[in-house]
Design an enzyme around this catalytic site. Structure first.
Site, PDB file in Angstrom:
ATOM      1  N   PRO A 274       0.817  -1.208   0.000  1.00 53.23           N
ATOM      2  CA  PRO A 274       0.000   0.000   0.000  1.00 53.23           C
ATOM      3  C   PRO A 274       0.854   1.263   0.000  1.00 53.23           C
ATOM      4  CG  PRO A 274       0.121  -0.879   2.221  1.00 53.23           C
ATOM      5  CD  PRO A 274       0.873  -1.843   1.332  1.00 53.23           C
ATOM      6  N   ARG A 276      -0.765   4.904  -1.335  1.00 51.15           N
ATOM      7  CA  ARG A 276      -1.699   6.008  -1.137  1.00 51.15           C
ATOM      8  C   ARG A 276      -2.497   5.873   0.155  1.00 51.15           C
ATOM      9  NH1 ARG A 276      -3.848   8.691  -5.623  1.00 51.15           N
ATOM     10  NH2 ARG A 276      -3.387   6.838  -6.831  1.00 51.15           N
ATOM     11  N   CYS A 344       3.475  29.385 -16.145  1.00 51.03           N
ATOM     12  CA  CYS A 344       2.868  29.873 -17.395  1.00 51.03           C
ATOM     13  C   CYS A 344       2.284  28.753 -18.238  1.00 51.03           C
ATOM     14  CB  CYS A 344       3.880  30.651 -18.207  1.00 51.03           C
ATOM     15  SG  CYS A 344       5.529  30.539 -17.611  1.00 51.03           S
ATOM     16  N   GLU A 345       1.291  28.102 -17.704  1.00 54.83           N
ATOM     17  CA  GLU A 345       0.549  27.088 -18.442  1.00 54.83           C
ATOM     18  C   GLU A 345      -0.849  27.058 -17.849  1.00 54.83           C
ATOM     19  OE1 GLU A 345       1.829  23.281 -19.359  1.00 54.83           O
ATOM     20  OE2 GLU A 345       3.951  23.682 -19.041  1.00 54.83           O
TER      21      GLU A 345
HETATM   22  N1  LLP Z   1       2.787  -1.661  -6.053  1.00 54.89           N
HETATM   23  C1  LLP Z   1       3.008  -1.418  -7.374  1.00 54.89           C
HETATM   24  C2  LLP Z   1       3.622  -2.447  -8.190  1.00 54.89           C
HETATM   25  C3  LLP Z   1       2.621  -0.175  -7.930  1.00 54.89           C
HETATM   26  O1  LLP Z   1       2.830   0.059  -9.219  1.00 54.89           O
HETATM   27  C4  LLP Z   1       2.021   0.808  -7.097  1.00 54.89           C
HETATM   28  C5  LLP Z   1       1.623   2.104  -7.631  1.00 54.89           C
HETATM   29  C6  LLP Z   1       1.826   0.510  -5.735  1.00 54.89           C
HETATM   30  C7  LLP Z   1       2.213  -0.738  -5.260  1.00 54.89           C
HETATM   31  C8  LLP Z   1       1.197   1.472  -4.778  1.00 54.89           C
HETATM   32  O2  LLP Z   1      -0.102   1.759  -5.160  1.00 54.89           O
HETATM   33  P1  LLP Z   1      -1.071   2.598  -4.201  1.00 54.89           P
HETATM   34  O3  LLP Z   1      -1.348   1.746  -2.983  1.00 54.89           O
HETATM   35  O4  LLP Z   1      -0.353   3.834  -3.825  1.00 54.89           O
HETATM   36  O5  LLP Z   1      -2.265   2.835  -5.023  1.00 54.89           O
HETATM   37  N2  LLP Z   1       0.926   8.933  -9.401  1.00 54.89           N
HETATM   38  C9  LLP Z   1      -0.395   8.329  -9.373  1.00 54.89           C
HETATM   39  C10 LLP Z   1      -0.380   6.943  -8.754  1.00 54.89           C
HETATM   40  C11 LLP Z   1       0.548   5.971  -9.454  1.00 54.89           C
HETATM   41  C12 LLP Z   1       0.602   4.626  -8.801  1.00 54.89           C
HETATM   42  C13 LLP Z   1       1.626   3.752  -9.422  1.00 54.89           C
HETATM   43  N3  LLP Z   1       1.815   2.459  -8.837  1.00 54.89           N
HETATM   44  C14 LLP Z   1      -1.343   9.262  -8.644  1.00 54.89           C
HETATM   45  O6  LLP Z   1      -0.906  10.335  -8.228  1.00 54.89           O
HETATM   46  O7  LLP Z   1      -2.518   8.970  -8.506  1.00 54.89           O
END
Ligand code: LLP
Length: 422
Positions: A274, A276, A344-345
């Site tokens: 996890p 996020r 500037c976007e």
């Molecule tokens: N494991 C793998 C293999 C992943 O690719 C990711 C996230 C995670 C775990 C963690 O996922 P989470 O629990 O955080 O959902 N920048 C984007 C999110 C990209 C997530 C990429 N991979 C945003 O700001 O929403």
């Protein structure tokens, strides 16, 4: 009480007024709550109590060393996706034996470093990486413990940019090809297949896609065992969503109940990744109003944070809650405004048509749910130093990543000799 709350009409992080931090550190500044990080980590630890589980926090969500240390002290492992993140996790004190190395494109240098450090597992999702691992591990006299990440071809129901478990995504090994790859892995010197990994996307707010993917994992795990490839570990990835606006993601306990249900009676260790869900609601971005601009049709509030500090709204059209630092009163008159940064976007917009109170220069606004994929995705576009980061614990706080000086930003650059005299 939530970690970010009004007290005496001022927004606080735990016991600290955000305005105090902003006054001393300047804005924009990310502020993280230790209590929030601990509580969200513990929700995983508690939900899986009694199961053999390693919660490998996804470093990509927030790679602050202080956050990593805080989570390591709680017993967390780490999920890393580069040699850089692996070094951060180790520097923060996460034992290598609790680190998973994921990612679709790892270099030989990164693989060698990971094997030398003795990471728990390398999650492989490209066939050629198995051969590279075999060569490197044999040369080093090590064993690469490998999980193969499958692509279960389920729709996680998230926005396209962060979906990873569909056949059309670059991630994972097609389900139908996985068994053959496990056989290949088993035949390679220096490689020991230990598990199956899956990660279907991010900001997932329903349990059904998880249930579907987990069933496929269980079937494969049992099929492999039946054909003489006994594994010991199942890595179920991350992806559980949070509430940015009005989403109602499942509780960690409900998610854990699905895991228990699907894998009931299976003898396996579990890994979770996890990001996020642990970091997202544990941090905010504090910004100051530079000025307002009223056009014929619109009110613009221009702040000193910008898309280089928090790119999610620009990149994904993501919604982030916004609160004034000074508590509104029942008399406050809210009018709709676009909240924009100085870049500037036109994409440099945090919110469109959002009700905001009357604001003056130097008033502060707090952009919420910014603990995950905030500071980590920042850059120095438009010559803007990256925001500082602060960690609060009760009535203590400390800068955990300082804002670089302009001198430091300039120092990384150099002129070629033929331009020095120009
Ligand atoms: N494991 C793998 C293999 C992943 O690719 C990711 C996230 C995670 C775990 C963690 O996922 P989470 O629990 O955080 O959902 N920048 C984007 C999110 C990209 C997530 C990429 N991979 C945003 O700001 O929403």
């Amino acid at each position: 009480m939530t970690p970010f709350h009004y007290q005496n009409h001022r927004l606080h992080a735990e016991d600290i007024p955000l305005a105090d931090i902003a006054r001393k550190v300047g804005t924009p500044v990310y502020v993280y709550s230790s209590a929030a990080f601990q509580a969200s980590y513990r929700s995983y630890a508690d939900a899986f109590a009694g199961l053999p589980v390693t919660v490998c926090y996804a470093v990509k969500a927030n790679d602050s060393l202080a956050v990593l240390r805080l989570l390591a002290a709680e017993g967390a492992g780490a999920d890393v996706v580069s040699g850089g993140e692996l070094r951060y996790a180790l520097a923060a004190g996460v034992p290598a034996g609790r680190i998973v190395f994921s990612g679709v494109g790892k270099t030989r240098d990164e693989l060698e470093f990971a094997l030398l450090e003795g990471v728990m597992q390398v999650n492989v999702e490209v066939a050629s990486e198995l051969d590279a691992l075999s060569e490197i591990a044999t040369a080093l006299g090590r064993t690469a413990h490998v999980a193969i990440r499958i692509n279960p071809d389920v729709d996680a129901g998230t926005i396209a940019q962060i979906s990873t478990g569909k056949a059309e995504n670059k991630f994972g090994i097609a389900y139908d090809e996985a068994a053959a790859l496990f056989r290949h892995a088993q035949s390679l010197p220096g490689v020991e297949p230990v598990g199956i990994a899956v990660h279907i996307g991010s900001q997932i707010t329903k349990l059904t896609p998880y249930r579907d993917a987990f069933h496929r994992v269980r079937t494969l795990y049992e099929d492999l065992k039946a054909e003489g490839i006994p594994l010991q570990r199942i890595d179920l990835g991350g992806g559980l969503g949070i509430t940015y606006r009005d989403e109602e993601p499942p509780s960690v306990a409900a998610y854990a109940a699905v895991v228990r249900e699907v894998f009931h009676g299976l003898d396996a260790q579990f890994v979770f990744e996890p990001g996020r869900r642990i970091a997202g609601l544990s941090g905010v971005l504090v910004t100051k109003v530079i000025t307002e601009k009223q056009t014929a049709t619109k009110r613009f509030v221009i702040v000193d944070a910008a898309m280089n500090d928090l790119i999610r709204p620009a990149l994904y059209d993501a919604y982030h809650p916004i609160q004034p630092e000074t508590a509104p009163t029942p008399e406050t008159v809210w009018t709709e405004a676009d909240l924009v940064g100085p870049i500037c976007e036109s994409t440099d917009t945090f919110a469109k048509g959002r009700p905001l109170p009357p604001l003056q220069a130097d008033d502060m606004l707090v952009i919420g749910a910014a603990g995950a994929y905030g500071a980590v995705m920042a850059c120095e576009y438009n010559g803007r130093p990256r925001a500082a980061e602060v960690l609060v614990r009760g009535s203590d706080w400390a800068v955990v990543r300082r804002r670089p000086t302009y001198e430091e930003m300039l120092a990384a650059q150099s002129l070629p000799p033929w331009l020095e005299e120009a």
